[in-house]
Write an enzyme that holds these catalytic residues in place. Structure first.
Site, PDB file in Angstrom:
ATOM      1  N   ASP A   9     -17.555 112.564  -3.766  1.00  0.00           N
ATOM      2  CA  ASP A   9     -17.365 112.625  -2.321  1.00  0.00           C
ATOM      3  C   ASP A   9     -17.759 111.242  -1.788  1.00  0.00           C
ATOM      4  OD1 ASP A   9     -17.203 113.696   0.375  1.00  0.00           O
ATOM      5  OD2 ASP A   9     -19.393 113.743   0.331  1.00  0.00           O
ATOM      6  N   ASP A  11     -18.755 110.253   2.102  1.00  0.00           N
ATOM      7  CA  ASP A  11     -19.844 110.288   3.093  1.00  0.00           C
ATOM      8  C   ASP A  11     -20.988 111.176   2.621  1.00  0.00           C
ATOM      9  OD1 ASP A  11     -18.511 108.842   5.454  1.00  0.00           O
ATOM     10  OD2 ASP A  11     -17.041 110.377   4.947  1.00  0.00           O
ATOM     11  N   ASP A 169     -22.429 116.156  -1.583  1.00  0.00           N
ATOM     12  CA  ASP A 169     -23.696 116.423  -0.894  1.00  0.00           C
ATOM     13  C   ASP A 169     -23.658 117.642   0.017  1.00  0.00           C
ATOM     14  OD1 ASP A 169     -21.971 114.902   0.986  1.00  0.00           O
ATOM     15  OD2 ASP A 169     -23.729 115.068   2.290  1.00  0.00           O
TER      16      ASP A 169
END
Length: 216
Positions: A9, A11, A169
């Site tokens: 991922d 961000d 995250d």
């Protein structure tokens, strides 16, 4: 387990972009006469694409389609000029990417951030690392947690989803990995909590990028 590559991922996983996203959205809110949010609150707004970021940031009584689309256009313009003011790579990420390269593993970026900005950020921030594939959000494919982007990436690289380890995250990332049939590692240095990552199906939890080297 043996993997042939790693999907990241963007961000909250590779980069801390929260401040730039928050400031851009807050400028839009101020321009429309709406209250703004603390930067830390945006940790819970990011991850499901720009439209959802706008929807979450707007006051409850101003979330009609017209206002959402108007503010989406405004933040796209603002953020498109201010996406690297405070954004930085997380500590340990470059070491992890170097390890992946030395092991001849594929490195991939899959983000819900608009593809054009995703490509620019990767090119400008990761000048010493060449990713094998970078894919952001577009009209061509459903956004995460739908697994279509993973399947598309695999088709381009000649791999199966099970060949790849997914690192993210948020719950969106863990669910994306599950939907694609992949193993996932939840990154606690990002925007969301360890409990969220565990509850959404993370295979492993990492508190620092260096821990992922052990999993590989």
């Amino acid at each position: 387990m043996t993997f042939k590559g790693v999907v990241f991922d963007l961000d909250g996983t590779l980069i801390d972009s929260k401040a730039d996203l928050a400031h851009a959205m807050n400028r839009v809110l101020l321009s429309e006469g709406f209250p703004i949010w603390p930067v830390e609150k945006y940790a819970f707004f990011v991850g499901k694409g720009i439209k959802n970021l706008v929807l979450n940031a707007l006051p409850y009584n101003h979330r009609d389609d017209k206002t959402v689309m108007h503010c989406k256009e405004k933040i796209m313009t603002d953020y498109g000029s201010h996406y690297l003011i405070d954004t930085h790579i997380y500590t340990g990420i470059l070491d992890l990417l170097e390890y992946i390269k030395k092991q001849n593993l594929k490195s991939i970026v899959f983000s819900n951030k608009p593809d054009e900005i995703t490509q620019k950020i990767i090119k400008q921030l990761f000048i010493n690392h060449s990713f094998d594939f970078v894919l952001g959000a577009s009209e061509a494919l459903p956004t995460k947690p739908q697994p279509n982007g993973i399947f598309y990436i695999c088709s381009k690289l000649g791999l199966n989803p099970t060949d790849l380890l997914y690192i993210g995250d948020s719950d969106v990332d863990m669910i994306t990995a599950k939907n694609a049939g992949m193993k996932s590692i939840g990154a606690t240095w990002g925007f969301r909590t360890e409990n969220e990552l565990i509850n959404s199906g993370a295979w492993k939890i990492a508190h620092h990028p260096n821990e992922i080297i052990n999993f590989l």
